[in-house]
Design a protein around this motif. Sequence first.
Motif, PDB file in Angstrom:
ATOM      1  N   LYS A  54     -12.729 -60.637 -27.109  1.00 16.59           N
ATOM      2  CA  LYS A  54     -11.452 -60.000 -27.462  1.00 16.59           C
ATOM      3  C   LYS A  54     -11.099 -58.846 -26.511  1.00 16.59           C
ATOM      4  O   LYS A  54      -9.984 -58.770 -26.004  1.00 16.59           O
ATOM      5  CB  LYS A  54     -11.493 -59.471 -28.915  1.00 16.59           C
ATOM      6  CG  LYS A  54     -11.788 -60.542 -29.950  1.00 16.59           C
ATOM      7  CD  LYS A  54     -11.761 -59.993 -31.374  1.00 16.59           C
ATOM      8  CE  LYS A  54     -12.793 -58.896 -31.668  1.00 16.59           C
ATOM      9  NZ  LYS A  54     -14.209 -59.339 -31.522  1.00 16.59           N
ATOM     10  N   SER A  55     -12.055 -57.960 -26.284  1.00 13.87           N
ATOM     11  CA  SER A  55     -11.766 -56.810 -25.415  1.00 13.87           C
ATOM     12  C   SER A  55     -11.586 -57.247 -23.969  1.00 13.87           C
ATOM     13  O   SER A  55     -10.750 -56.685 -23.242  1.00 13.87           O
ATOM     14  CB  SER A  55     -12.887 -55.767 -25.514  1.00 13.87           C
ATOM     15  OG  SER A  55     -12.950 -55.246 -26.822  1.00 13.87           O
ATOM     16  N   THR A  56     -12.350 -58.243 -23.552  1.00 10.54           N
ATOM     17  CA  THR A  56     -12.192 -58.769 -22.193  1.00 10.54           C
ATOM     18  C   THR A  56     -10.773 -59.304 -22.008  1.00 10.54           C
ATOM     19  O   THR A  56     -10.109 -59.021 -21.001  1.00 10.54           O
ATOM     20  CB  THR A  56     -13.228 -59.896 -21.942  1.00 10.54           C
ATOM     21  OG1 THR A  56     -14.539 -59.355 -22.168  1.00 10.54           O
ATOM     22  CG2 THR A  56     -13.137 -60.444 -20.535  1.00 10.54           C
ATOM     23  N   CYS A 175      -3.795 -52.845 -29.048  1.00 11.72           N
ATOM     24  CA  CYS A 175      -4.647 -52.062 -29.943  1.00 11.72           C
ATOM     25  C   CYS A 175      -5.966 -52.789 -30.130  1.00 11.72           C
ATOM     26  O   CYS A 175      -5.992 -53.910 -30.649  1.00 11.72           O
ATOM     27  CB  CYS A 175      -3.969 -51.898 -31.295  1.00 11.72           C
ATOM     28  SG  CYS A 175      -2.227 -51.446 -31.171  1.00 11.72           S
ATOM     29  N   ASP A 176      -7.049 -52.185 -29.662  1.00 11.06           N
ATOM     30  CA  ASP A 176      -8.367 -52.818 -29.734  1.00 11.06           C
ATOM     31  C   ASP A 176      -9.165 -52.197 -30.882  1.00 11.06           C
ATOM     32  O   ASP A 176      -9.763 -51.136 -30.728  1.00 11.06           O
ATOM     33  CB  ASP A 176      -9.092 -52.665 -28.397  1.00 11.06           C
ATOM     34  CG  ASP A 176     -10.301 -53.593 -28.289  1.00 11.06           C
ATOM     35  OD1 ASP A 176     -10.679 -54.210 -29.313  1.00 11.06           O
ATOM     36  OD2 ASP A 176     -10.881 -53.686 -27.189  1.00 11.06           O
ATOM     37  N   GLU A 177      -9.145 -52.853 -32.018  1.00 14.11           N
ATOM     38  CA  GLU A 177      -9.816 -52.400 -33.244  1.00 14.11           C
ATOM     39  C   GLU A 177      -9.498 -50.937 -33.567  1.00 14.11           C
ATOM     40  O   GLU A 177     -10.411 -50.126 -33.778  1.00 14.11           O
ATOM     41  CB  GLU A 177     -11.333 -52.625 -33.141  1.00 14.11           C
ATOM     42  CG  GLU A 177     -11.647 -54.089 -32.816  1.00 14.11           C
ATOM     43  CD  GLU A 177     -13.082 -54.489 -33.117  1.00 14.11           C
ATOM     44  OE1 GLU A 177     -13.635 -53.967 -34.096  1.00 14.11           O
ATOM     45  OE2 GLU A 177     -13.630 -55.326 -32.376  1.00 14.11           O
ATOM     46  N   PRO A 178      -8.223 -50.600 -33.642  1.00  9.83           N
ATOM     47  CA  PRO A 178      -7.835 -49.191 -33.840  1.00  9.83           C
ATOM     48  C   PRO A 178      -8.252 -48.619 -35.187  1.00  9.83           C
ATOM     49  O   PRO A 178      -8.347 -47.408 -35.324  1.00  9.83           O
ATOM     50  CB  PRO A 178      -6.305 -49.219 -33.718  1.00  9.83           C
ATOM     51  CG  PRO A 178      -5.924 -50.605 -34.088  1.00  9.83           C
ATOM     52  CD  PRO A 178      -7.040 -51.478 -33.575  1.00  9.83           C
TER      53      PRO A 178
HETATM   54 MG   LIG Z   1     -14.291 -55.517 -28.382  1.00  6.39          MG
END
Ligand SMILES: [Mg+2]
Length: 241
Positions: A54-56, A175-178
Amino acid sequence: MVNRDEKDVIIDAQDIYKRFYIGQPNELEILHGIDLKVYRGEFVAIVGASGSGKSTLMNIIGVLDKPTEGKYHLDGVDIMAAKDNELSHIRNKKIGFVFQTYNLISRTSALKNVELPMLYAGASRKQRNERAKELMAMVGMEERMHHTPDELSGGQKQRVAIARSMVNDPAILLCDEPTGALDTKTGRTVMDIFHKLNEEQGKTIVFITHSPELADECQRVLTLSDGVFVGEREGRGHAAT
Ligand SMILES: [Mg+2]
Ligand SMILES: Nc1ncnc2c1ncn2[C@@H]1O[C@H](COP(=O)(O)OP(=O)(O)O)[C@@H](O)[C@H]1O
């Protein structure tokens, strides 16, 4: 409801691969041919286990990193063909980032943290100050804007980070796991700010989350597993909650 016409595509990624340690014996392929279209004004959730990529993917969408292979157009701009200086301009102008860990500068006031991206964009001191104050009020932080991040709770820090993400009026919020480090109630407050930005300002939002409840409040939910999308469904959306 958002138009999902071809002309309204703002994020258009096709057949995206990401490999690390390219050409080395221990080459790692993390994304295996991702297709992603996001339409202007959409609020899309991406869910998936830890380590699924996901973050990639978020870093690629946000032009913080380039895919190893694939095509990516962001608001009509061919990212694979763009030069580094164009890329940093696009990132600064078109995208606001919100991370789980806030990423605020610790010895600087909340207000100055919010102003910072405008400084890079070349705004005057007065413009920066007015805009940052307006955004601090929008996230309900006007009382605490002269505090440093250490003096704020997690939820307050995240509200400052959201204000900062909005400072150059980006079209897209990534938004990455905000809400990942926040309790349910505080996460709710933060989620409500995203709904407001989507509904009242038409921001396109891509929202990575572990929370099935929060994902379901989005308009579309995509599931990533081991570097590929394995599911796509309509969310209930905000109005239905
Ligand atoms: Mg991640
Ligand atoms: N710079 C990197 N170099 C090597 N491997 C990486 C790098 N960044 C991420 N990875 C690996 O890619 C996989 C996906 O990571 P990530 O995108 O952070 O997943 P998620 O955000 O879904 O938890 C993980 O196995 C991680 O170790």
